[in-house]
Motif scaffolding. Structure first.
Motif, PDB file in Angstrom:
ATOM      1  N   TYR A 163       0.697  -0.985   0.128  1.00  0.00           N
ATOM      2  CA  TYR A 163       0.024  -0.308   0.523  1.00  0.00           C
ATOM      3  C   TYR A 163       0.908   1.323   0.093  1.00  0.00           C
ATOM      4  O   TYR A 163       0.316   2.380   0.389  1.00  0.00           O
ATOM      5  CB  TYR A 163      -0.878  -0.123   1.198  1.00  0.00           C
ATOM      6  CG  TYR A 163      -2.107  -1.393   1.001  1.00  0.00           C
ATOM      7  CD1 TYR A 163      -3.079  -1.122   0.575  1.00  0.00           C
ATOM      8  CD2 TYR A 163      -1.981  -2.576   2.001  1.00  0.00           C
ATOM      9  CE1 TYR A 163      -4.687  -2.087   0.436  1.00  0.00           C
ATOM     10  CE2 TYR A 163      -2.721  -2.509   2.562  1.00  0.00           C
ATOM     11  CZ  TYR A 163      -3.735  -2.947   1.591  1.00  0.00           C
ATOM     12  OH  TYR A 163      -4.810  -4.360   1.444  1.00  0.00           O
ATOM     13  N   SER A 165       2.387   2.733  -1.535  1.00  0.00           N
ATOM     14  CA  SER A 165       1.947   4.116  -2.898  1.00  0.00           C
ATOM     15  C   SER A 165       1.063   5.311  -2.748  1.00  0.00           C
ATOM     16  O   SER A 165       0.672   6.292  -3.152  1.00  0.00           O
ATOM     17  CB  SER A 165       2.151   3.578  -5.119  1.00  0.00           C
ATOM     18  OG  SER A 165       0.780   2.907  -4.548  1.00  0.00           O
ATOM     19  N   ILE A 166       0.488   4.406  -1.910  1.00  0.00           N
ATOM     20  CA  ILE A 166      -1.357   5.256  -1.502  1.00  0.00           C
ATOM     21  C   ILE A 166      -1.918   5.907  -0.354  1.00  0.00           C
ATOM     22  O   ILE A 166      -2.141   6.766  -0.335  1.00  0.00           O
ATOM     23  CB  ILE A 166      -2.444   4.674  -1.957  1.00  0.00           C
ATOM     24  CG1 ILE A 166      -2.782   3.285  -0.617  1.00  0.00           C
ATOM     25  CG2 ILE A 166      -2.383   3.636  -3.418  1.00  0.00           C
ATOM     26  CD1 ILE A 166      -4.145   2.548  -0.445  1.00  0.00           C
ATOM     27  N   THR A 176      -4.917   5.998   6.452  1.00  0.00           N
ATOM     28  CA  THR A 176      -5.184   5.507   5.423  1.00  0.00           C
ATOM     29  C   THR A 176      -5.247   3.569   5.002  1.00  0.00           C
ATOM     30  O   THR A 176      -5.698   2.926   4.972  1.00  0.00           O
ATOM     31  CB  THR A 176      -4.443   5.376   3.718  1.00  0.00           C
ATOM     32  OG1 THR A 176      -5.022   6.998   4.459  1.00  0.00           O
ATOM     33  CG2 THR A 176      -4.649   5.278   3.215  1.00  0.00           C
ATOM     34  N   ALA A 180      -7.545   0.627   4.138  1.00  0.00           N
ATOM     35  CA  ALA A 180      -7.109  -0.043   3.098  1.00  0.00           C
ATOM     36  C   ALA A 180      -7.221  -1.405   3.733  1.00  0.00           C
ATOM     37  O   ALA A 180      -7.775  -1.999   2.752  1.00  0.00           O
ATOM     38  CB  ALA A 180      -5.730   0.522   2.593  1.00  0.00           C
ATOM     39  N   ARG A 219     -10.591   9.232  -0.243  1.00  0.00           N
ATOM     40  CA  ARG A 219     -10.121   8.788  -1.699  1.00  0.00           C
ATOM     41  C   ARG A 219     -10.403   7.266  -1.430  1.00  0.00           C
ATOM     42  O   ARG A 219     -10.236   6.813  -2.525  1.00  0.00           O
ATOM     43  CB  ARG A 219      -8.687   9.534  -1.655  1.00  0.00           C
ATOM     44  CG  ARG A 219      -7.639   8.961  -2.469  1.00  0.00           C
ATOM     45  CD  ARG A 219      -6.525  10.026  -2.593  1.00  0.00           C
ATOM     46  NE  ARG A 219      -5.599   8.960  -3.439  1.00  0.00           N
ATOM     47  CZ  ARG A 219      -4.248   9.011  -3.240  1.00  0.00           C
ATOM     48  NH1 ARG A 219      -3.710   8.337  -1.579  1.00  0.00           N
ATOM     49  NH2 ARG A 219      -3.009   8.546  -3.334  1.00  0.00           N
ATOM     50  N   ILE A 220      -9.629   6.807  -0.335  1.00  0.00           N
ATOM     51  CA  ILE A 220      -9.514   5.011  -0.391  1.00  0.00           C
ATOM     52  C   ILE A 220     -11.214   4.708  -0.280  1.00  0.00           C
ATOM     53  O   ILE A 220     -10.972   3.780  -0.693  1.00  0.00           O
ATOM     54  CB  ILE A 220      -9.072   4.477   1.570  1.00  0.00           C
ATOM     55  CG1 ILE A 220      -7.678   4.826   2.080  1.00  0.00           C
ATOM     56  CG2 ILE A 220      -9.345   3.990   1.963  1.00  0.00           C
ATOM     57  CD1 ILE A 220      -7.073   4.639   1.037  1.00  0.00           C
ATOM     58  N   LEU A 223     -11.377   3.984  -3.765  1.00  0.00           N
ATOM     59  CA  LEU A 223     -10.158   3.354  -4.566  1.00  0.00           C
ATOM     60  C   LEU A 223     -10.916   2.346  -4.663  1.00  0.00           C
ATOM     61  O   LEU A 223     -10.205   0.983  -5.215  1.00  0.00           O
ATOM     62  CB  LEU A 223      -9.192   3.407  -4.221  1.00  0.00           C
ATOM     63  CG  LEU A 223      -8.076   4.427  -4.317  1.00  0.00           C
ATOM     64  CD1 LEU A 223      -6.693   4.935  -3.296  1.00  0.00           C
ATOM     65  CD2 LEU A 223      -7.102   4.286  -5.386  1.00  0.00           C
ATOM     66  N   ARG A 283      -7.529  -2.858 -11.146  1.00  0.00           N
ATOM     67  CA  ARG A 283      -6.445  -2.565 -10.208  1.00  0.00           C
ATOM     68  C   ARG A 283      -6.042  -3.217  -9.556  1.00  0.00           C
ATOM     69  O   ARG A 283      -5.070  -3.811  -9.205  1.00  0.00           O
ATOM     70  CB  ARG A 283      -6.862  -1.612  -9.584  1.00  0.00           C
ATOM     71  CG  ARG A 283      -5.679  -0.804  -8.820  1.00  0.00           C
ATOM     72  CD  ARG A 283      -5.261   0.825  -7.882  1.00  0.00           C
ATOM     73  NE  ARG A 283      -6.553   0.247  -7.290  1.00  0.00           N
ATOM     74  CZ  ARG A 283      -6.513  -0.148  -5.846  1.00  0.00           C
ATOM     75  NH1 ARG A 283      -5.146  -1.055  -5.852  1.00  0.00           N
ATOM     76  NH2 ARG A 283      -7.369  -0.608  -4.944  1.00  0.00           N
TER      77      ARG A 283
END
Length: 286
Positions: A163, A165-166, A176, A180, A219-220, A223, A283
């Motif tokens: 994770y 990169s995010i 986050t 995630a 944002r999460i 995603l 993804r």
């Protein structure tokens, strides 16, 4: 006690007054274990690095301040052990709680978080914001975490790296990572802990960091479950357009352009959410 080797990552910025006791207490609490203590000095302009090193920690200096999350990323990448723990440098965490978290991790969890109980020290001004974030996180991921942004936790390096990169460079790193992992069905456990008043300077977390956390939670969700974001928006637009159109139709026997705009927008938002959900699935598959 689970005695697997451990890397402890402590991000620090201008924590000269607190860092040495923190490192010393960790070494005492985990004396029976092979442990690597990494203090990531995030561009401090005081004696944080020197005092941490004198206390027995390995110090990695970031010559420019990059943020709490950036420091944790550096620590995760540099960790030599698979088991990683993180804690704050301000003395608010009890190092003996790390042992409890590791024992819980050994039961088959992928990550275990120290969930602050009601007796824990907290700034009163931040409690409403934290309560809202807790509720909002539960709504978006479908499972309410006991403490979404606790700075005391243990996890596995390989899980965090996927994770990386995010994960943000700011204070929302922990939030986050929690969401995630929960959204991807990792086993995330919680152990009740108590935190103490921080030593030294007052915390540098600001209202802007809280607003950034809200945006990052959205944002999460986008995603990992975009429909959780777009479907409510679409429903509100559809019901607004339907209600406005029906009310105007009964009064003036015509449908206003505003109702048509709301209904059309609801359809566009819905299909945009479906498209985003498909892209997220692709993804994750990769």
């Amino acid at each position: 006690m689970n005695a697997e080797p451990l890397t402890l990552v402590i991000p620090a910025w201008n924590e000269a007054d607190a860092i040495a006791p923190v490192v010393e207490n960790v070494r005492e609490a985990l004396s029976g274990r092979e442990i690597e203590i990494l203090v990531i000095d995030d561009g401090s302009n005081d004696d944080t690095a020197a005092r941490a090193q004198a206390a027995g920690a390995t110090v990695i200096r970031q010559w420019k301040q990059k943020g709490y999350g950036a420091s944790l990323k550096t620590g995760v990448r540099q960790a030599k052990h698979e088991r990683i723990a993180i804690m704050d440098a301000d003395g608010q965490h009890d190092p003996t709680d790390i042992v409890r978290l590791l024992d819980e991790l050994a039961k088959g969890y992928d990550s275990v978080i120290g969930a602050r109980d009601r007796k824990s020290f907290q700034y009163a001004s931040r409690m409403p914001g934290k309560a809202f974030l807790q509720w909002f996180a539960g709504f978006l991921v479908g499972e309410t975490p006991d403490d979404v942004n606790s700075g005391l936790r243990v996890f596995k390096k390989q899980d965090a790296l996927q994770y990386i990169s995010i994960l943000p460079n700011a204070f929302s790193f922990t939030t986050t990572l929690t969401l995630a992992m929960m959204k991807d069905a990792y086993r995330v456990g919680f152990v009740s802990i108590q935190t103490r008043p921080r030593q030294g300077r007052r915390s540098s977390v600001s209202l802007r960091d809280g607003l950034r956390t809200v945006l990052l939670i959205i944002r999460i969700a986008a995603l990992f479950n975009p429909l959780k974001v777009f479907l409510p928006i679409s429903a509100v637009l559809f019901l607004t357009g339907l209600g406005y159109g029906a009310w105007n139709l009964m009064r003036e026997f015509n449908i206003p352009s505003g109702a048509v705009l709301c209904l059309t927008s609801s359809v566009i938002v819905f299909f945009f959410g479906v498209l985003a959900d498909q892209l997220a699935s692709i993804r994750r598959g990769r």
